[in-house]
Design a protein around this motif. Structure first.
Motif, PDB file in Angstrom:
ATOM      1  N   ASP A 195       1.050  -1.212  -0.053  1.00 34.68           N
ATOM      2  CA  ASP A 195       0.114   0.095   0.163  1.00 34.68           C
ATOM      3  C   ASP A 195       1.006   1.041  -0.024  1.00 34.68           C
ATOM      4  O   ASP A 195       1.640   1.763   0.821  1.00 34.68           O
ATOM      5  CB  ASP A 195      -0.989  -0.082   1.208  1.00 34.68           C
ATOM      6  CG  ASP A 195      -1.924  -1.197   1.173  1.00 34.68           C
ATOM      7  OD1 ASP A 195      -2.678  -1.418   0.269  1.00 34.68           O
ATOM      8  OD2 ASP A 195      -2.096  -1.670   2.290  1.00 34.68           O
ATOM      9  N   GLY A 196       1.041   1.888  -1.161  1.00 35.92           N
ATOM     10  CA  GLY A 196       2.272   2.925  -1.334  1.00 35.92           C
ATOM     11  C   GLY A 196       2.970   2.261  -2.686  1.00 35.92           C
ATOM     12  O   GLY A 196       2.544   1.296  -3.229  1.00 35.92           O
ATOM     13  N   GLN A 197       3.912   3.171  -2.834  1.00 36.61           N
ATOM     14  CA  GLN A 197       4.708   2.872  -4.097  1.00 36.61           C
ATOM     15  C   GLN A 197       5.793   2.085  -3.871  1.00 36.61           C
ATOM     16  O   GLN A 197       6.421   1.888  -2.872  1.00 36.61           O
ATOM     17  CB  GLN A 197       5.301   4.317  -4.526  1.00 36.61           C
ATOM     18  CG  GLN A 197       5.991   3.835  -5.875  1.00 36.61           C
ATOM     19  CD  GLN A 197       6.496   5.405  -6.331  1.00 36.61           C
ATOM     20  OE1 GLN A 197       7.798   5.737  -5.890  1.00 36.61           O
ATOM     21  NE2 GLN A 197       5.926   6.004  -7.448  1.00 36.61           N
ATOM     22  N   PHE A 198       6.089   0.869  -4.722  1.00 33.58           N
ATOM     23  CA  PHE A 198       7.260   0.133  -4.684  1.00 33.58           C
ATOM     24  C   PHE A 198       8.293   0.677  -5.851  1.00 33.58           C
ATOM     25  O   PHE A 198       7.885   0.603  -6.929  1.00 33.58           O
ATOM     26  CB  PHE A 198       6.880  -1.293  -5.101  1.00 33.58           C
ATOM     27  CG  PHE A 198       7.974  -2.033  -5.347  1.00 33.58           C
ATOM     28  CD1 PHE A 198       8.969  -2.438  -4.438  1.00 33.58           C
ATOM     29  CD2 PHE A 198       8.055  -3.293  -6.468  1.00 33.58           C
ATOM     30  CE1 PHE A 198      10.048  -3.141  -4.649  1.00 33.58           C
ATOM     31  CE2 PHE A 198       9.125  -3.979  -6.645  1.00 33.58           C
ATOM     32  CZ  PHE A 198      10.062  -4.119  -5.680  1.00 33.58           C
ATOM     33  N   PHE A 234      -0.449  -4.366  -5.614  1.00 35.24           N
ATOM     34  CA  PHE A 234       0.067  -3.090  -5.321  1.00 35.24           C
ATOM     35  C   PHE A 234      -1.009  -1.850  -5.491  1.00 35.24           C
ATOM     36  O   PHE A 234      -1.684  -1.838  -6.533  1.00 35.24           O
ATOM     37  CB  PHE A 234       1.450  -2.826  -6.396  1.00 35.24           C
ATOM     38  CG  PHE A 234       2.407  -3.851  -6.193  1.00 35.24           C
ATOM     39  CD1 PHE A 234       3.501  -3.754  -5.490  1.00 35.24           C
ATOM     40  CD2 PHE A 234       2.266  -5.366  -6.772  1.00 35.24           C
ATOM     41  CE1 PHE A 234       4.562  -4.597  -5.508  1.00 35.24           C
ATOM     42  CE2 PHE A 234       3.077  -6.144  -6.749  1.00 35.24           C
ATOM     43  CZ  PHE A 234       4.389  -5.923  -5.997  1.00 35.24           C
ATOM     44  N   ARG A 235      -0.965  -1.245  -4.431  1.00 34.75           N
ATOM     45  CA  ARG A 235      -1.879  -0.105  -4.347  1.00 34.75           C
ATOM     46  C   ARG A 235      -1.362   1.204  -4.162  1.00 34.75           C
ATOM     47  O   ARG A 235      -0.799   1.699  -3.274  1.00 34.75           O
ATOM     48  CB  ARG A 235      -3.104  -0.109  -3.316  1.00 34.75           C
ATOM     49  CG  ARG A 235      -3.735  -1.631  -3.627  1.00 34.75           C
ATOM     50  CD  ARG A 235      -4.771  -1.965  -2.337  1.00 34.75           C
ATOM     51  NE  ARG A 235      -5.194  -3.472  -2.587  1.00 34.75           N
ATOM     52  CZ  ARG A 235      -5.898  -3.813  -1.705  1.00 34.75           C
ATOM     53  NH1 ARG A 235      -6.328  -3.272  -0.621  1.00 34.75           N
ATOM     54  NH2 ARG A 235      -6.180  -4.987  -2.090  1.00 34.75           N
ATOM     55  N   ASN A 236      -1.527   2.343  -5.224  1.00 30.77           N
ATOM     56  CA  ASN A 236      -1.123   3.486  -5.152  1.00 30.77           C
ATOM     57  C   ASN A 236      -2.040   4.396  -6.027  1.00 30.77           C
ATOM     58  O   ASN A 236      -1.382   4.738  -6.990  1.00 30.77           O
ATOM     59  CB  ASN A 236       0.401   3.783  -5.413  1.00 30.77           C
ATOM     60  CG  ASN A 236       0.679   5.357  -4.911  1.00 30.77           C
ATOM     61  OD1 ASN A 236       0.143   5.870  -4.290  1.00 30.77           O
ATOM     62  ND2 ASN A 236       2.163   5.513  -5.405  1.00 30.77           N
ATOM     63  N   ALA A 237      -3.345   4.257  -5.748  1.00 34.51           N
ATOM     64  CA  ALA A 237      -4.212   4.757  -6.853  1.00 34.51           C
ATOM     65  C   ALA A 237      -4.310   6.333  -7.243  1.00 34.51           C
ATOM     66  O   ALA A 237      -4.453   6.500  -8.483  1.00 34.51           O
ATOM     67  CB  ALA A 237      -5.758   4.439  -6.195  1.00 34.51           C
ATOM     68  N   ASP A 238      -3.411   7.010  -6.418  1.00 33.31           N
ATOM     69  CA  ASP A 238      -3.195   8.278  -6.795  1.00 33.31           C
ATOM     70  C   ASP A 238      -1.922   8.804  -7.411  1.00 33.31           C
ATOM     71  O   ASP A 238      -1.475   9.679  -7.822  1.00 33.31           O
ATOM     72  CB  ASP A 238      -3.140   9.419  -5.540  1.00 33.31           C
ATOM     73  CG  ASP A 238      -4.485   9.203  -4.840  1.00 33.31           C
ATOM     74  OD1 ASP A 238      -5.477   9.447  -5.381  1.00 33.31           O
ATOM     75  OD2 ASP A 238      -4.561   9.509  -3.557  1.00 33.31           O
ATOM     76  N   GLY A 239      -1.171   7.660  -7.875  1.00 30.82           N
ATOM     77  CA  GLY A 239       0.166   7.628  -8.646  1.00 30.82           C
ATOM     78  C   GLY A 239       0.646   6.438  -8.891  1.00 30.82           C
ATOM     79  O   GLY A 239      -0.183   5.585  -9.626  1.00 30.82           O
ATOM     80  N   VAL A 240       1.927   6.183  -8.917  1.00 29.17           N
ATOM     81  CA  VAL A 240       2.447   5.139  -9.653  1.00 29.17           C
ATOM     82  C   VAL A 240       2.571   4.014  -8.624  1.00 29.17           C
ATOM     83  O   VAL A 240       3.262   4.283  -7.487  1.00 29.17           O
ATOM     84  CB  VAL A 240       3.991   5.427 -10.373  1.00 29.17           C
ATOM     85  CG1 VAL A 240       4.572   4.253 -11.154  1.00 29.17           C
ATOM     86  CG2 VAL A 240       3.522   6.149 -11.415  1.00 29.17           C
ATOM     87  N   ALA A 241       2.098   2.859  -8.944  1.00 32.51           N
ATOM     88  CA  ALA A 241       2.229   1.651  -7.850  1.00 32.51           C
ATOM     89  C   ALA A 241       3.881   0.958  -7.870  1.00 32.51           C
ATOM     90  O   ALA A 241       4.106   0.468  -6.768  1.00 32.51           O
ATOM     91  CB  ALA A 241       1.202   0.692  -8.171  1.00 32.51           C
ATOM     92  N   ILE A 242       4.291   0.882  -9.047  1.00 32.28           N
ATOM     93  CA  ILE A 242       5.599   0.302  -9.228  1.00 32.28           C
ATOM     94  C   ILE A 242       6.390   1.225 -10.068  1.00 32.28           C
ATOM     95  O   ILE A 242       5.971   1.325 -11.453  1.00 32.28           O
ATOM     96  CB  ILE A 242       5.399  -1.117  -9.736  1.00 32.28           C
ATOM     97  CG1 ILE A 242       4.579  -2.070  -8.873  1.00 32.28           C
ATOM     98  CG2 ILE A 242       6.790  -1.830 -10.106  1.00 32.28           C
ATOM     99  CD1 ILE A 242       4.384  -3.660  -9.428  1.00 32.28           C
TER     100      ILE A 242
END
Length: 168
Positions: free
Chosen positions: A106-109, A127-135
């Protein structure tokens, strides 16, 4: 193992494995690092698996690892949009990087300009970062394959711009 606050191995040399399997690392506040092995040398595997949990950033930035990095069954949470949940930028590992169906970020990798000697496997992981890039793995090198399969989910972008993949 349970730790509140930052656990730091910054610049350390570890003669074998760094095993945090089943560990629970947490900190309060925003942009807080819970586990830091920045610029460290690990002469073995890194394990953050077996129900490992981090509420804050895990940093392996510029770490040199002679084995695998195992995130299977780990839960990594850092919802601060200005900071990664896992910071592997500039990391060098001779082995594989693993995520499994029980892995959740939950956040960026982040793996910018990293080198993975073998495979990056994200098998059924989330992988969850709905407001940006997840990976984000831009300008990285993967000696083997990158696998996103078995119900892999990325809620957010996946950035592999400039990444060199040596396998299939």
């Amino acid at each position: 193992f349970h730790a509140e606050g930052t656990v730091s191995f910054t610049g350390a040399t570890i003669g074998g494995d760094l095993d945090c399997g089943g560990g629970n690392f947490e900190s309060e506040g925003t942009n807080v690092v819970t586990f830091q092995a920045t610029a460290s040398r690990i002469n073995g595997n890194v394990r953050m698996n077996d129900a490992f949990r981090s509420a804050g950033k895990v940093s392996l930035r510029a770490a040199s690892i002679s084995g695998d990095v195992n995130f299977e069954d780990g839960h990594f949470m850092n919802t601060n949009t200005n900071s990664a949940a896992i910071d592997g930028n500039l990391m060098r590992t001779e082995g594989n990087v693993y995520f499994s169906s029980k892995s959740q970020v939950d956040g960026q990798f982040s793996l910018m300009d990293a080198t993975i000697g073998r495979d990056l496997q994200c098998l059924g992981s989330r992988f969850r970062n709905a407001d940006g890039v997840a990976i984000v793995a831009s300008d990285s090198r993967v000696g083997g394959n990158i696998t996103f399969s078995k119900q892999f989910i990325a809620d957010g972008g996946v950035d592999l711009i400039g990444t060199t993949i040596g396998g299939d």
